[in-house]
Design a protein around this motif. Structure first.
Motif, PDB file in Angstrom:
ATOM      1  N   GLY A  57      -8.042   6.849  11.503  1.00 25.06           N
ATOM      2  CA  GLY A  57      -8.573   5.759  10.736  1.00 25.06           C
ATOM      3  C   GLY A  57      -9.660   5.776  10.156  1.00 25.06           C
ATOM      4  O   GLY A  57     -10.385   5.069   9.245  1.00 25.06           O
ATOM      5  N   GLN A  59     -11.207   8.021   8.277  1.00 23.83           N
ATOM      6  CA  GLN A  59     -11.361   8.217   6.689  1.00 23.83           C
ATOM      7  C   GLN A  59     -10.786   7.145   6.093  1.00 23.83           C
ATOM      8  O   GLN A  59     -11.423   6.918   4.793  1.00 23.83           O
ATOM      9  CB  GLN A  59     -10.511   9.902   6.689  1.00 23.83           C
ATOM     10  N   GLN A  60      -9.811   6.537   6.392  1.00 25.15           N
ATOM     11  CA  GLN A  60      -9.068   5.352   5.867  1.00 25.15           C
ATOM     12  C   GLN A  60     -10.231   4.329   5.533  1.00 25.15           C
ATOM     13  O   GLN A  60     -10.145   3.521   4.590  1.00 25.15           O
ATOM     14  CB  GLN A  60      -7.809   4.800   6.655  1.00 25.15           C
ATOM     15  N   ARG A  63     -12.173   3.850   2.379  1.00 25.28           N
ATOM     16  CA  ARG A  63     -11.680   3.245   1.184  1.00 25.28           C
ATOM     17  C   ARG A  63     -12.143   1.602   0.990  1.00 25.28           C
ATOM     18  O   ARG A  63     -12.438   1.022   0.131  1.00 25.28           O
ATOM     19  CB  ARG A  63     -10.208   3.411   1.046  1.00 25.28           C
ATOM     20  N   GLU A 106      -8.596  12.951   9.780  1.00 25.40           N
ATOM     21  CA  GLU A 106      -7.512  12.090  10.436  1.00 25.40           C
ATOM     22  C   GLU A 106      -6.464  12.961  11.378  1.00 25.40           C
ATOM     23  O   GLU A 106      -6.222  13.990  10.798  1.00 25.40           O
ATOM     24  CB  GLU A 106      -6.321  11.528   9.515  1.00 25.40           C
ATOM     25  N   GLU A 140      -6.614   2.098  15.186  1.00 19.96           N
ATOM     26  CA  GLU A 140      -5.727   3.218  14.742  1.00 19.96           C
ATOM     27  C   GLU A 140      -5.934   4.570  15.683  1.00 19.96           C
ATOM     28  O   GLU A 140      -4.891   5.090  16.286  1.00 19.96           O
ATOM     29  CB  GLU A 140      -5.927   3.657  13.404  1.00 19.96           C
ATOM     30  N   ARG A 175      -0.790  -1.430  10.278  1.00 17.35           N
ATOM     31  CA  ARG A 175      -1.761  -0.290  10.342  1.00 17.35           C
ATOM     32  C   ARG A 175      -1.326   0.706  11.439  1.00 17.35           C
ATOM     33  O   ARG A 175      -1.470   1.732  11.261  1.00 17.35           O
ATOM     34  CB  ARG A 175      -3.091  -0.774  10.478  1.00 17.35           C
ATOM     35  N   ARG A 178       0.897   3.582  10.463  1.00 18.62           N
ATOM     36  CA  ARG A 178       0.351   4.627   9.642  1.00 18.62           C
ATOM     37  C   ARG A 178      -0.411   5.527  10.745  1.00 18.62           C
ATOM     38  O   ARG A 178       0.068   6.779  10.800  1.00 18.62           O
ATOM     39  CB  ARG A 178      -0.924   4.101   8.845  1.00 18.62           C
ATOM     40  N   ILE A 400     -10.081  12.804   1.032  1.00 19.44           N
ATOM     41  CA  ILE A 400      -8.903  12.198   1.770  1.00 19.44           C
ATOM     42  C   ILE A 400      -7.525  12.928   1.609  1.00 19.44           C
ATOM     43  O   ILE A 400      -7.244  12.703   0.234  1.00 19.44           O
ATOM     44  CB  ILE A 400      -9.082  10.741   1.831  1.00 19.44           C
ATOM     45  N   LEU A 403      -1.198  11.748   3.159  1.00 19.75           N
ATOM     46  CA  LEU A 403      -0.716  11.363   4.377  1.00 19.75           C
ATOM     47  C   LEU A 403       0.116  12.365   4.946  1.00 19.75           C
ATOM     48  O   LEU A 403       0.029  12.876   6.167  1.00 19.75           O
ATOM     49  CB  LEU A 403       0.017  10.039   4.456  1.00 19.75           C
ATOM     50  N   GLN A 406      -2.110  15.214   6.297  1.00 15.03           N
ATOM     51  CA  GLN A 406      -2.559  14.544   7.402  1.00 15.03           C
ATOM     52  C   GLN A 406      -1.435  14.685   8.865  1.00 15.03           C
ATOM     53  O   GLN A 406      -2.149  15.065  10.124  1.00 15.03           O
ATOM     54  CB  GLN A 406      -3.170  13.135   7.448  1.00 15.03           C
TER      55      GLN A 406
END
Length: 462
Positions: A57, A59-60, A63, A106, A140, A175, A178, A400, A403, A406
């Motif tokens: 989380g 890096q997310q 955003r 991540e 996360e 979330r 993810r 980033i 996904l 990651q």
């Protein structure tokens, strides 16, 4: 007052702050304190049942930071609190994050004192992000750290998330998926999150469908007709009897496509063995057995170690609330201001000053050997973990990873852990993490400065 929205809206995230963050921001603004500060997000100790934390989380949330804006509605709400000056509210109307962010990728395994991310910005800007960043990353990272243990315990067998119904809020249920994908889960029952995050959506049936039908076999026949390759829930009444009936039915109807059965109660190991025997004797060795029903990583590890013929696991409450370690003691602390090291001296909560970097060493076999925490300007042996994400308030291009990348990175990173850190039981020896001599010296200097300032203050009062 108007009725609030049924769900928190993304555009309202700027108000997802604790009061003291905006109160301090106003004080910084009021007294002209606008120099750059560095805040570090880290944890002081591992949760009781963890050998590492899987960072997720961090890096997310960059955003989210990039898009934060205070609207007229936000300003009206703040005016109603009667705590903020009009000039400060005007400043908030124009507020944009202008700083920089560095973070580990991540899915990086981390240990105490190692930063998940660091934010450099004018002090008020960075201070206002505290609760938002901590909440986002805490959720996360907590769920990913639980999920990866289930993956390790299953030893290559798929693990599916069934946890939405008992999770602490719909945002967590969304979330969390993810985080589960990053950690290596194979599927989820959550349609919205699964389709959003590219995790295969999986599910079988509930006992209520079997109960609502004329009899158990009628339920099985309807489901098989509607969903070829389906997995049938066989423990509503008599597990072994249901599987025997399925075996006889399939013998007489070889064109019927049943992919698996699900066991949800009882002694799962014993029932799996009996059901496997019934299916194999009927020539149905292609039908898989899935287990669910209050499972956690310890039960899964026990079933796998005992050789139970179970091909996959569904996990609900244990993963959804991270039942054995539902919290990580994340801290978001000021480590530099006006270019000078800053730290907290409190008993039991002493922090390390300065912006930092973490260098990770690997052996010839690709296994992690130890980490070194240094000042950000220092060099060290190994791979630097903190990487730039934002500069001048904007996300850096390609900072980033997709996904899927990651997920791959996490799989490789977890595989590189020493065996002791991958086991469910607490490791006999902690993973080696050292701090550089320079960082220790900077802490000593900061402590001396604090002592001198306190002494001067007391003398001045006398």
């Amino acid at each position: 007052m108007a009725e609030p929205s049924l769900m928190l809206r993304e555009q309202d995230l700027p108000l997802l702050v604790d009061l003291y963050e905006l109160a301090m921001a106003q004080a910084y603004w009021r007294f002209g304190m606008d120099d750059d500060a560095v805040f570090s997000l880290f944890f002081r100790k591992l949760p009781e049942h963890r050998n590492f934390v899987l960072a997720c989380g961090q890096q997310q949330v960059a955003r989210v930071i990039e898009s934060l804006r205070f609207t007229d509605e936000h300003i009206r709400r703040l005016e109603d609190l009667n705590r903020f000056e009009s000039g400060f509210l005007d400043w908030l109307r124009q507020w944009r994050f202008t700083g920089s962010v560095r973070a580990v990728p991540e899915g990086t395994p981390l240990f105490p004192q190692e930063p998940l991310l660091e934010i450099r910005a004018p002090v008020a800007e960075a201070q206002m992000l505290e609760s938002l960043v901590m909440n986002y990353v805490h959720l996360e990272s907590t769920l990913a750290s639980k999920a990866v243990r289930l993956v390790l315990a299953a030893d290559g067998r798929p693990v599916v998330d069934f946890g939405m119904r008992r999770m602490h809020g719909l945002d967590a249920a969304w979330r969390g998926v993810r985080a589960y994908r990053v950690a290596g889960l194979s599927g989820t029952s959550n349609i919205q999150a699964g389709t959003d995050f590219g995790l295969p959506v999986k599910g079988t049936m509930a006992h209520s469908f079997v109960q609502a039908c004329e009899d158990e076999m009628a339920a099985f026949r309807m489901y098989a007709e509607l969903y070829p390759g389906t997995t049938l829930l066989v423990d509503t009444y008599d597990t072994r009897g249901a599987v025997r009936n399925i075996a006889r039915w399939l013998k007489d109807n070889p064109d019927v496509d049943i992919g698996g059965i699900r066991l949800d109660s009882g002694d799962l190991g014993e029932e799996a063995r009996d059901c496997r025997q019934i299916l194999d004797e009927a020539g149905l060795d292609h039908i898989r057995i899935m287990a669910s029903g209050g499972l956690d990583e310890y039960q899964i590890e026990s079933l796998v170690a005992a050789g139970a013929p179970i091909d996959g696991f569904g996990v609900g409450t244990a993963i959804g609330v991270a039942n054995d370690a539902p919290a990580i003691e994340l801290a978001y602390k000021l480590t530099a201001y006006q270019g000078e090291p800053r730290m907290k001296k409190s008993t039991g909560k002493r922090s390390w000053p300065c912006p930092k970097q973490v260098f990770r060493r690997f052996g010839g076999d690709g296994r992690m050997q130890g980490d070194l925490i240094v000042e950000a300007s220092e060099e060290g042996e190994g791979t630097p973990l903190l990487q730039p994400l934002m500069a001048d308030g904007r996300l850096l291009r390609d900072a980033i990873a997709p996904l899927e990348d990651q997920v791959r990175y996490t799989r490789e990173a977890v595989a590189s852990l020493p065996d002791q850190q991958k086991q469910l039981a607490l490791a006999d020896q902690a993973y080696p993490v050292r701090l550089s001599e320079s960082l220790e010296e900077k802490q000593a200097q900061a402590l001396e400065r604090i002592a001198q300032l306190q002494e001067w203050h007391y003398q001045d009062q006398d």
